[in-house]
Enzyme design. Sequence first.
Site, PDB file in Angstrom:
ATOM      1  N   HIS A  65       0.856  -1.186   0.000  1.00 25.31           N
ATOM      2  CA  HIS A  65       0.000   0.000   0.000  1.00 25.31           C
ATOM      3  C   HIS A  65       0.892   1.235   0.000  1.00 25.31           C
ATOM      4  CE1 HIS A  65      -3.510   2.412   0.446  1.00 25.31           C
ATOM      5  NE2 HIS A  65      -3.147   2.891   1.621  1.00 25.31           N
ATOM      6  N   CYS A  76      -3.508   2.828  -5.426  1.00 22.68           N
ATOM      7  CA  CYS A  76      -2.727   3.660  -4.509  1.00 22.68           C
ATOM      8  C   CYS A  76      -1.336   3.977  -5.054  1.00 22.68           C
ATOM      9  CB  CYS A  76      -2.638   2.991  -3.144  1.00 22.68           C
ATOM     10  SG  CYS A  76      -1.852   1.350  -3.151  1.00 22.68           S
ATOM     11  N   HIS A  99      -2.835   9.180   1.151  1.00 24.92           N
ATOM     12  CA  HIS A  99      -2.864   7.968   0.332  1.00 24.92           C
ATOM     13  C   HIS A  99      -4.254   7.764  -0.252  1.00 24.92           C
ATOM     14  CE1 HIS A  99      -4.567   5.474   3.817  1.00 24.92           C
ATOM     15  NE2 HIS A  99      -4.183   6.593   4.394  1.00 24.92           N
TER      16      HIS A  99
END
Length: 280
Positions: free
Chosen positions: A30, A169, A42
């Site tokens: 991530h 992401c 994010h």
Amino acid sequence: MGLLTNRVERDEIKPGDHIYTYRAVFTYSHHGIFVGGSKVVHFRPKPNLDSSSKSPSDEYVPNLDSSSESSSENYDDSVPSLPSSCPIYPDCGFRQPNSGVVLSCLDCFLRNGSLYCFEYQVTPSVFLAKVRGGTCTTAASDPPETVIRRAMYLLQNGFGNYDIFQNNCEDFALYCKTGLLIVDKQGVGRSGQASSVIGAPLAALLSSPLKLLMPSPVGVATVTAGMYCMSRYATDIGVRSDVQKVSVEDLAVNLGWAGHLLEAPDENEAEASNRQIVMR
């Protein structure tokens, strides 16, 4: 950071850095942009009130220590989200209505995972040596102040709909760092992870006929690995020919979701909103 790992300590990262951490026992990573003050911007799937349709990354459960109880956010898409589940930073979890761009503290972003720093402007040999995608790119990064400005603008205005292959992401972080956007909407996005997921089975498929020509399994494996690495390199934003520099203000028009965004705040509103975000 070295050739084998991009792992860093917290005191090594600087505002404007592209950072990431691994989830689900290194199944995927991530990504986000460190903006300073122990805060990370994010991108993740928009909250869905139907919990049965959530993916693992939808559920954002801060866990600062082993004794803390897991608690999920209560989302309300009518007002900016500012959950109080983080005991240290009251603005952790801030997001605009109907947006997947989130401001989190570093602890909640990492979820007790290790910290890694994405590398930019690596040489082709280093890029190919790092077999796993989503760790580096040959593209150059823009100055930190430009990176942070893009991230904070997108925090206020959104980044469109999350798509695991074309707008995830890592795509968000790569855009914040480079300002590069893929012109061709078909195929894989900027994400190195997505390229790896597609490139590995494709390389195996293309190398299958070689089994008839190469009796040695080592030779077939070598050719397959070479095809995989080259497919990753060919889709890297630093070498692709279908990318262009797009200003963050024009991003919605280029991605085709301008009509779905909330009306962008004017300068005074944006400045006032940014002041509400505590950058300690």
